[in-house]
Design an enzyme around this catalytic site. Structure first.
Site, PDB file in Angstrom:
ATOM      1  N   GLY A   1      60.522  19.932-100.905  1.00 11.55           N
ATOM      2  CA  GLY A   1      60.579  18.925-101.964  1.00 11.55           C
ATOM      3  C   GLY A   1      60.067  19.489-103.271  1.00 11.55           C
ATOM      4  O   GLY A   1      59.396  18.809-104.054  1.00 11.55           O
TER       5      GLY A   1
ATOM      6  N   ALA B   1      60.711  18.468-107.761  1.00 12.67           N
ATOM      7  CA  ALA B   1      60.186  17.374-108.587  1.00 12.67           C
ATOM      8  C   ALA B   1      58.830  16.942-108.057  1.00 12.67           C
ATOM      9  O   ALA B   1      58.432  17.284-106.932  1.00 12.67           O
ATOM     10  CB  ALA B   1      61.152  16.184-108.595  1.00 12.67           C
TER      11      ALA B   1
ATOM     12  N   ARG C   1      68.266  20.781-105.189  1.00 10.90           N
ATOM     13  CA  ARG C   1      68.745  20.921-106.567  1.00 10.90           C
ATOM     14  C   ARG C   1      68.473  22.333-107.092  1.00 10.90           C
ATOM     15  O   ARG C   1      67.368  22.651-107.514  1.00 10.90           O
ATOM     16  CB  ARG C   1      68.082  19.856-107.451  1.00 10.90           C
ATOM     17  CG  ARG C   1      68.542  18.453-107.084  1.00 10.90           C
ATOM     18  CD  ARG C   1      67.846  17.375-107.901  1.00 10.90           C
ATOM     19  NE  ARG C   1      66.491  17.113-107.426  1.00 10.90           N
ATOM     20  CZ  ARG C   1      65.771  16.039-107.789  1.00 10.90           C
ATOM     21  NH1 ARG C   1      66.289  15.153-108.626  1.00 10.90           N
ATOM     22  NH2 ARG C   1      64.550  15.865-107.322  1.00 10.90           N
TER      23      ARG C   1
ATOM     24  N   ASN D   1      56.066  18.640 -97.886  1.00 11.89           N
ATOM     25  CA  ASN D   1      55.921  17.607 -98.908  1.00 11.89           C
ATOM     26  C   ASN D   1      57.115  16.668 -98.989  1.00 11.89           C
ATOM     27  O   ASN D   1      56.954  15.493 -99.336  1.00 11.89           O
ATOM     28  CB  ASN D   1      55.687  18.276-100.274  1.00 11.89           C
ATOM     29  CG  ASN D   1      55.960  17.323-101.417  1.00 11.89           C
ATOM     30  OD1 ASN D   1      55.185  16.400-101.672  1.00 11.89           O
ATOM     31  ND2 ASN D   1      57.074  17.526-102.101  1.00 11.89           N
TER      32      ASN D   1
ATOM     33  N   SER E   1      50.698   9.644 -96.592  1.00 15.12           N
ATOM     34  CA  SER E   1      50.602   8.490 -97.486  1.00 15.12           C
ATOM     35  C   SER E   1      49.616   7.508 -96.895  1.00 15.12           C
ATOM     36  O   SER E   1      49.428   7.457 -95.668  1.00 15.12           O
ATOM     37  CB  SER E   1      51.971   7.818 -97.640  1.00 15.12           C
ATOM     38  OG  SER E   1      51.860   6.567 -98.289  1.00 15.12           O
TER      39      SER E   1
ATOM     40  N   TYR F   1      59.263   3.035 -93.482  1.00 16.54           N
ATOM     41  CA  TYR F   1      58.555   4.100 -94.199  1.00 16.54           C
ATOM     42  C   TYR F   1      57.146   4.279 -93.632  1.00 16.54           C
ATOM     43  O   TYR F   1      56.701   5.414 -93.383  1.00 16.54           O
ATOM     44  CB  TYR F   1      58.497   3.787 -95.689  1.00 16.54           C
ATOM     45  CG  TYR F   1      57.678   4.794 -96.467  1.00 16.54           C
ATOM     46  CD1 TYR F   1      58.127   6.097 -96.618  1.00 16.54           C
ATOM     47  CD2 TYR F   1      56.453   4.438 -97.033  1.00 16.54           C
ATOM     48  CE1 TYR F   1      57.372   7.042 -97.312  1.00 16.54           C
ATOM     49  CE2 TYR F   1      55.696   5.367 -97.729  1.00 16.54           C
ATOM     50  CZ  TYR F   1      56.157   6.666 -97.869  1.00 16.54           C
ATOM     51  OH  TYR F   1      55.405   7.596 -98.551  1.00 16.54           O
TER      52      TYR F   1
ATOM     53  N   THR G   1      55.832   9.168-109.462  1.00 18.86           N
ATOM     54  CA  THR G   1      56.840  10.227-109.370  1.00 18.86           C
ATOM     55  C   THR G   1      58.215   9.553-109.310  1.00 18.86           C
ATOM     56  O   THR G   1      58.340   8.362-109.588  1.00 18.86           O
ATOM     57  CB  THR G   1      56.642  11.076-108.098  1.00 18.86           C
ATOM     58  OG1 THR G   1      56.877  10.240-106.948  1.00 18.86           O
ATOM     59  CG2 THR G   1      55.226  11.652-108.018  1.00 18.86           C
TER      60      THR G   1
END
Length: 256
Positions: free
Chosen positions: A11, A14, A37, A88, A141, A154, A189
């Site tokens: 990840g 970004a 990306r 991540n 998280s 999630y 983010t």
């Protein structure tokens, strides 16, 4: 010139992943930056080259196990001995009640947050054991510790991340390897934009009238744990902005 250690960060294009690459580069690591990306990875590599860091952009979709394993098997020799693995990459999609959720979206979240972590860990940890050194840092998280409405899937994936991290630590206790989970609360983010399916207005409202963590704050926690002496293992960090006390307890207002 002394060989720099190698860190692999998923990840990396970004947010927390990109800032983790930045702080580890300045801490003396070369990097394998993993994301989909290519343009962002190449821009990051150009940026970090100014501090003497070599960056190998690894453009893969982490949901595609065979693609990931093939890419890892083809790493250049000087990037093949990975010292730090930062799992991540992660996302959430939607805030629908479980009974109204989209199973196709569940698959994306499960594949990214859980199966990709398993794939990377299984592929990289045996080499760490052989070399007698390594540190696995999983970005979890507060959602893995405290469930909230609209977040069942999630939260379940982040609870799985926490259980996998703790279990891996037990499995590796007879080795010199270290295992850490860093579990932040509100971090501003692209995460919320993805969660609200591209609706930036709704995403911005999550952080309205408060001061959340930034990705650099979490990245600094990663840097701190991996630079501790070899006999020190920071197993778990829960990281909140000052205005947050629990997953659903947040103060908004002047001075937040």
């Amino acid at each position: 010139m002394e060989k720099r250690s190698v860190a692999l960060v998923t990840g990396a294009s970004a947010g927390i992943g990109r800032d983790t690459c930045r702080v580890l580069a300045h801490a003396g690591y070369d990097l394998i930056a993993v994301a989909r990306r290519r343009d962002r990875l190449e821009a990051l590599a150009a940026e970090l080259s100014t501090c003497g860091c070599r960056v190998f952009p690894l453009v893969v979709d982490l949901r595609q196990r065979e693609e990931v394993l093939r890419a890892l098997s083809e790493l250049p020799e000087d990037f093949s001995a990975i010292d730090v693995l930062v799992n991540n990459a992660g996302l959430a999609i939607g805030v629908d009640p479980l009974q109204e959720g989209d199973p196709a979206e569940w698959d994306v979240v499960l594949d990214t947050n859980v199966r990709a972590l398993l794939t990377m860990t299984r592929a990289i940890v045996p080499g760490m054991i052989e070399r007698g050194r390594g540190h696995i840092v999983n970005i979890g998280s507060i959602a893995g510790r405290q469930t909230y409405p609209g977040g069942a899937v999630y939260c379940a994936t982040k609870a799985a991340e926490l259980a996998l991290t703790r279990g891996l630590g037990m499995d590796l206790v007879r080795t010199p390897l270290r295992v850490t989970t860093i579990d932040p609360g509100l971090v501003e983010t692209e995460f919320s934009v993805t969660r609200f399916r591209g609706d930036k207005g709704k995403a911005d409202a999550v952080y309205h009238d408060l001061t959340p963590l930034g990705p650099a704050d979490v990245a600094e926690a990663v840097r701190w744990v991996v630079t501790q002496p070899p006999h020190v293992q920071v197993s778990e960090i829960v990281l909140f902005p000052t205005c947050q006390a629990a997953a659903t307890v947040v103060h908004r207002g002047s001075g937040a």
